[in-house]
Design an enzyme around this catalytic site. Structure first.
Site, short mmCIF file in Angstrom:
data_model
loop_
_atom_site.label_atom_id
_atom_site.label_comp_id
_atom_site.label_asym_id
_atom_site.label_seq_id
_atom_site.Cartn_x
_atom_site.Cartn_y
_atom_site.Cartn_z
N GLU A 1 0.89 -1.38 0.00
CA GLU A 1 0.15 -0.10 0.11
C GLU A 1 1.10 1.43 0.02
O GLU A 1 1.70 1.16 0.38
CB GLU A 1 -0.87 0.00 1.23
CG GLU A 1 -2.06 -1.26 1.27
CD GLU A 1 -2.69 -1.01 2.48
OE1 GLU A 1 -3.74 -0.40 2.26
OE2 GLU A 1 -2.19 -1.50 3.45
N ASP B 1 -1.45 -7.54 10.81
CA ASP B 1 -2.51 -6.96 9.89
C ASP B 1 -3.05 -7.30 8.79
O ASP B 1 -4.24 -7.23 8.39
CB ASP B 1 -1.96 -5.39 9.89
CG ASP B 1 -3.23 -4.56 9.36
OD1 ASP B 1 -4.44 -4.39 9.72
OD2 ASP B 1 -2.75 -3.65 8.43
N HIS C 1 -5.72 -11.86 6.15
CA HIS C 1 -6.16 -11.73 4.58
C HIS C 1 -5.45 -12.31 3.86
O HIS C 1 -5.86 -13.27 3.13
CB HIS C 1 -5.99 -10.35 4.20
CG HIS C 1 -6.85 -9.31 4.98
ND1 HIS C 1 -8.03 -9.34 5.33
CD2 HIS C 1 -6.21 -8.04 5.67
CE1 HIS C 1 -8.52 -8.23 6.22
NE2 HIS C 1 -7.58 -7.41 6.26
N LYS D 1 3.40 -0.71 4.19
CA LYS D 1 2.54 0.34 4.20
C LYS D 1 3.54 1.56 3.75
O LYS D 1 4.74 1.34 3.69
CB LYS D 1 2.29 1.13 5.58
CG LYS D 1 1.09 0.07 6.29
CD LYS D 1 -0.12 0.80 5.97
CE LYS D 1 -1.09 -0.27 6.71
NZ LYS D 1 -2.38 -0.13 6.21
O1 LIG Z 1 -7.73 -4.68 7.03
C1 LIG Z 1 -6.91 -3.97 6.63
O2 LIG Z 1 -7.04 -4.01 5.18
C2 LIG Z 1 -6.81 -2.71 4.55
C3 LIG Z 1 -6.26 -3.08 3.15
O3 LIG Z 1 -7.48 -3.57 2.52
P1 LIG Z 1 -8.24 -2.50 1.42
O4 LIG Z 1 -9.58 -3.05 1.36
O5 LIG Z 1 -8.76 -0.96 2.50
O6 LIG Z 1 -7.32 -2.10 0.60
C4 LIG Z 1 -5.45 -2.19 5.30
O7 LIG Z 1 -5.22 -1.05 4.80
C5 LIG Z 1 -5.45 -2.13 6.69
O8 LIG Z 1 -4.35 -1.96 7.32
C6 LIG Z 1 -5.85 -3.67 7.20
O9 LIG Z 1 -6.26 -3.39 8.89
#
Ligand SMILES: O=C1O[C@H](COP(=O)(O)O)[C@@H](O)[C@H](O)[C@H]1O
Length: 477
Positions: A225, A244, A249, A348
């Site tokens: 990201e 995280d 995920h 990040k």
């Molecule tokens: O659960 C999370 O996901 C986001 C990334 O997913 P998105 O759908 O927002 O692209 C992540 O930025 C975050 O840190 C994390 O807690």
């Protein structure tokens, strides 16, 4: 002791009682714990708004609850602006707005919980948009109230803080409702591109026959990201990139990528195959030290923003040594996959938002002599956000008539107007756990990464640095 009276004791995890999942069709009341929090306004309510704006809109009444007092108008305005972030208010969203209410109170107070349940009526969905410790404290109190038949419980990630606490929470939750009424939310399971892994693999003659170690050399699952902390230091500084993103995920994406074909698209079948795949997943070559790398950003410019060093971000405890970029390589010890490295990475404040699965096929063992140029195998890129497919295939004539090169077959997946959170909520409201994480899977995801976390906490793996806006530490490949 309360809890609902059911006959679920003999069921295996993931099995259903006769009140089959997917049968809820009338109005449902969604009670959101932690409703005044950031997660609810940023993700949950917009997700619900996107569902209510589309053809699969359903009738939902929302009761928000939290410790902070909120005037009725203030709450309704929050819900409205979350819905409006998806465009005009649909008639289903307007109905929800007209009936929504907010009840302030201590969620660990049994009398408050009884009053909420009374207000909610039959078969409510209790959604915990709270950190694991607070959620656990509330769930423990639910044992002292009588839950209505058909109650569903939904939990935000992280589910527990390690395998042991996840198991304890599972046990607590299991004493209240059957597993099929438990929804451990992971919004990646609601992403079109992630769901499409099932279509890409199991409804496709081209890929499934070569989807194994015989043909695949390596796989990367990457979610880089450009975003930084976005004011979430309190949560993120405790979690770090590994917990995280990878613990939750990306391991679920891996499960869909490597699992065997489910017999049907029923939640029982799909979730069993995902669980089986993850039970076979271990750190690559078994080494907690060698299987993972970690790094933290220093000052730089990401996405045209000046980003301070992570250690200087508001709310960060620099001594904690939290990583903002994590990479872990695992293997899946099955006949289909043994020996293939799967690298899961997320971070990040990086220079490029690279969100994709990269499947690298092995080059052919032999080419006719006289064919010149690159002999790379095919590479399939599956974009996670947005959903795109790109297959690079060897072709003749790229640099001359008998010279090999690569050409690309590209496709864009249809995009859904329903946000990933909305997709997951749609299942929860219907009582279908297909897109929810099963209890044993939540525990297994912790077990896979725990040796890495322990090695990192013990300082056995260096915390590398990268400039915000770069693509990671220069020393990483
Ligand atoms: O659960 C999370 O996901 C986001 C990334 O997913 P998105 O759908 O927002 O692209 C992540 O930025 C975050 O840190 C994390 O807690």
């Amino acid at each position: 002791m309360g809890g609902i009276i059911t006959t679920h004791a003999a069921l295996l995890p993931g099995e259903r009682t006769s009140a089959a999942a997917g049968q809820h069709t009338g109005q449902r009341t969604l009670v959101i714990f932690g409703a005044s929090g950031d997660l609810s306004s940023r993700l949950l309510l917009p997700g619900l708004g996107s569902l209510l704006a589309g053809p699969r809109a359903t009738s939902v009444r929302i009761i928000g609850t939290g410790r902070s007092p909120l005037a009725p108008d203030e709450w309704t305005d929050r819900v409205r602006s979350a819905f409006e972030s998806r465009g005009e208010i649909s008639s289903a969203a307007a109905d929800t707005l007209a009936t929504t209410e907010y009840v302030a109170g201590d969620p660990t107070d049994v009398e408050h919980l009884r009053a909420l349940l009374e207000l909610a009526g039959p078969a409510p969905v209790l959604y915990f948009s709270l950190p694991p410790a607070v959620t656990t404290a509330i769930v423990a109190k639910l044992r002292d109230v009588e839950l209505p038949e058909g109650t569903e419980l939904a939990f935000e990630k992280p589910f527990g803080t390690d395998a042991e606490s996840a198991a304890a929470l599972n046990q607590l939750v299991g004493s209240l409702v059957p597993e099929e009424n438990v929804h451990r939310v992971d919004h990646f399971l609601g992403r079109t591109a992630v769901l499409n892994l099932i279509g890409l693999r199991f409804a496709n003659r081209l890929f499934e026959p070569v989807w194994n170690a015989e043909h695949i050399e390596s796989v990367e699952i990457v979610y880089d990201e450009t975003l930084g902390l976005e004011g979430r230091a309190q949560y993120y500084d405790n979690a770090g990139a590994l917990v995280d993103m990878i613990q939750s995920h990306l391991l679920l994406v891996l499960a869909l990528l490597v699992m065997d074909a489910p017999a049907t698209m029923d939640a029982v079948e799909v979730r069993s195959e995902m669980a089986r795949a993850l039970r076979s997943t271990h750190l690559y070559r078994g080494s907690a030290i060698e299987a993972g790398r970690r790094a933290r950003y220093s000052a730089g410019i990401a996405d045209d923003r000046v980003v301070p060093s992570y250690a200087d971000e508001d709310g960060v405890d620099a001594e904690r040594g939290t990583e903002t970029l994590a990479e872990v390589t695992v293997e899946v010890d099955t006949n289909r996959w043994a020996g293939v490295p799967f690298t899961l990475r997320s971070g990040k404040a990086l220079g490029v938002a690279r969100k994709e699965i990269v499947v690298k096929f092995k080059p052919l063992r032999h080419l006719p002599s006289g064919l010149n140029g690159a002999r790379d195998g095919e590479t399939l890129r599956i974009g996670l956000n947005p959903g795109e497919l790109s297959l690079s295939v060897p072709a003749l004539g790229v640099d001359g008539p008998y010279t090999m090169g690569q050409v690309f077959l590209d496709a864009t997946l249809p995009s859904s107007s329903v946000l990933p959170y909305g997709e997951v909520l749609s299942g929860i409201l219907r009582g279908d756990p297909l897109l929810s994480v099963r209890g044993d899977v939540a525990e297994r995801c912790w077990e896979i990464v725990e040796p890495v976390l322990a090695a990192w906490r013990a300082g056995e793996v260096p915390l590398d640095e990268y400039d915000a806006g770069s693509n990671g530490p220069g020393t990483w490949k």
